[in-house]
Design a protein around this motif. Structure first.
Motif, PDB file in Angstrom:
ATOM      1  N   GLU A   8       0.844  -1.192   0.000  1.00 45.69           N
ATOM      2  CA  GLU A   8       0.000   0.000   0.000  1.00 45.69           C
ATOM      3  C   GLU A   8       0.879   1.241   0.000  1.00 45.69           C
ATOM      4  O   GLU A   8       1.886   1.303   0.691  1.00 45.69           O
ATOM      5  N   PHE A  11      -0.250   7.246   2.728  1.00 44.15           N
ATOM      6  CA  PHE A  11      -1.281   8.252   2.489  1.00 44.15           C
ATOM      7  C   PHE A  11      -0.681   9.649   2.600  1.00 44.15           C
ATOM      8  O   PHE A  11       0.122   9.934   3.483  1.00 44.15           O
ATOM      9  N   ALA A  77     -11.191  11.604   3.092  1.00 45.00           N
ATOM     10  CA  ALA A  77      -9.915  10.913   2.860  1.00 45.00           C
ATOM     11  C   ALA A  77      -8.907  11.287   3.938  1.00 45.00           C
ATOM     12  O   ALA A  77      -8.182  10.420   4.455  1.00 45.00           O
ATOM     13  N   ARG A  80     -10.029   9.558   7.292  1.00 47.48           N
ATOM     14  CA  ARG A  80      -9.861   8.100   7.264  1.00 47.48           C
ATOM     15  C   ARG A  80      -8.429   7.688   6.940  1.00 47.48           C
ATOM     16  O   ARG A  80      -8.058   6.545   7.127  1.00 47.48           O
ATOM     17  N   GLU A  81      -7.645   8.612   6.382  1.00 47.16           N
ATOM     18  CA  GLU A  81      -6.277   8.357   5.931  1.00 47.16           C
ATOM     19  C   GLU A  81      -6.215   7.220   4.923  1.00 47.16           C
ATOM     20  O   GLU A  81      -5.339   6.371   4.954  1.00 47.16           O
ATOM     21  N   LYS A  82      -7.177   7.227   3.998  1.00 50.31           N
ATOM     22  CA  LYS A  82      -7.238   6.245   2.913  1.00 50.31           C
ATOM     23  C   LYS A  82      -7.804   6.913   1.674  1.00 50.31           C
ATOM     24  O   LYS A  82      -8.682   7.763   1.771  1.00 50.31           O
ATOM     25  N   ASP A  83      -7.302   6.471   0.511  1.00 55.93           N
ATOM     26  CA  ASP A  83      -7.886   6.901  -0.762  1.00 55.93           C
ATOM     27  C   ASP A  83      -8.597   5.707  -1.365  1.00 55.93           C
ATOM     28  O   ASP A  83      -7.967   4.833  -1.956  1.00 55.93           O
ATOM     29  N   ASP A  84      -9.901   5.637  -1.178  1.00 57.81           N
ATOM     30  CA  ASP A  84     -10.648   4.510  -1.731  1.00 57.81           C
ATOM     31  C   ASP A  84     -12.048   4.951  -2.131  1.00 57.81           C
ATOM     32  O   ASP A  84     -12.381   6.132  -2.108  1.00 57.81           O
ATOM     33  N   ASN A  87     -14.631   7.144   0.144  1.00 58.21           N
ATOM     34  CA  ASN A  87     -14.586   8.613   0.133  1.00 58.21           C
ATOM     35  C   ASN A  87     -15.546   9.174  -0.911  1.00 58.21           C
ATOM     36  O   ASN A  87     -16.245  10.157  -0.673  1.00 58.21           O
TER      37      ASN A  87
END
Length: 200
Positions: A8, A11, A77, A80-84, A87
């Protein structure tokens, strides 16, 4: 055991305010364009200021929806500290609910939000492109090299093709004429002499 999950990427924080302002500008220009088209298609002559006075709510709606979508996408984003896809789901629901706010009725607010969320989430989940997914055979290749690679990769030997579909109908492998003469002689008893182009 091999690692099945790709590594992964770390972020990186997004600037949600900047995205919101960019969305407001893009949405405002789009809304102004749509409002101008609505104004020009009106049956009565409203005048140039009708873009703001009569159909000005279109400009405001487009601006608000684009601002809410871009801001909430990057804000979720960052939280949540995610790019998915989630969002996009959150941002789509909020911007769809913004469309529903115009009516002032809760079922329509929820309905617009849910409909917009389902459509945008499905679009994002399936690649976010109308042209199809990314082509990842070899990322460094240009389009010509990629097509040549695909042709070589999927090319089959002529013997295999002939064994599957058979000879004739324009497919003439080496020795075809001799085999054809033998088949005609067996089946019909006719001996066909090869034609020579040289005049004797």
């Amino acid at each position: 055991m091999a690692n099945r999950h790709p590594e992964e990427q770390p972020f990186h924080q997004h600037d949600a305010l900047k995205s919101g302002i960019n969305g407001a500008l893009i949405g405002g220009v789009a809304g102004l364009t749509v409002s101008a088209v609505q104004n020009s298609l009106a049956k009565r002559n409203i005048g140039a200021w009708g873009v703001f006075s009569r159909t000005g709510s279109t400009v405001g709606m487009f601006t608000a929806v684009a601002t809410v979508y871009n801001f909430s996408k990057d804000a979720s984003a960052n939280l949540r500290e995610k790019d998915d896809t989630l969002n996009v789901t959150i941002a789509s629901f909020l911007s769809g609910a913004t469309i529903g706010l115009r009516t002032g009725r809760m079922p329509q607010i929820i309905g617009f939000g849910a409909a917009f969320s389902v459509i945008m989430s499905a679009f994002e989940y399936t690649g976010g492109s109308l042209r199809g997914g990314p082509r990842t055979e070899v990322p460094e290749m240009d389009e010509y090299d990629r097509k040549e690679y695909l042709r070589k990769n999927r090319r089959r030997p002529i013997e295999e093709t002939i064994s599957e579909i058979g000879e004739g109908r324009g497919i003439k492998p080496p020795g075809y004429e001799e085999r054809r003469r033998e088949r005609l002689k067996e089946k019909y008893g006719v001996d066909i002499k090869p034609v020579s182009a040289n005049v004797e």
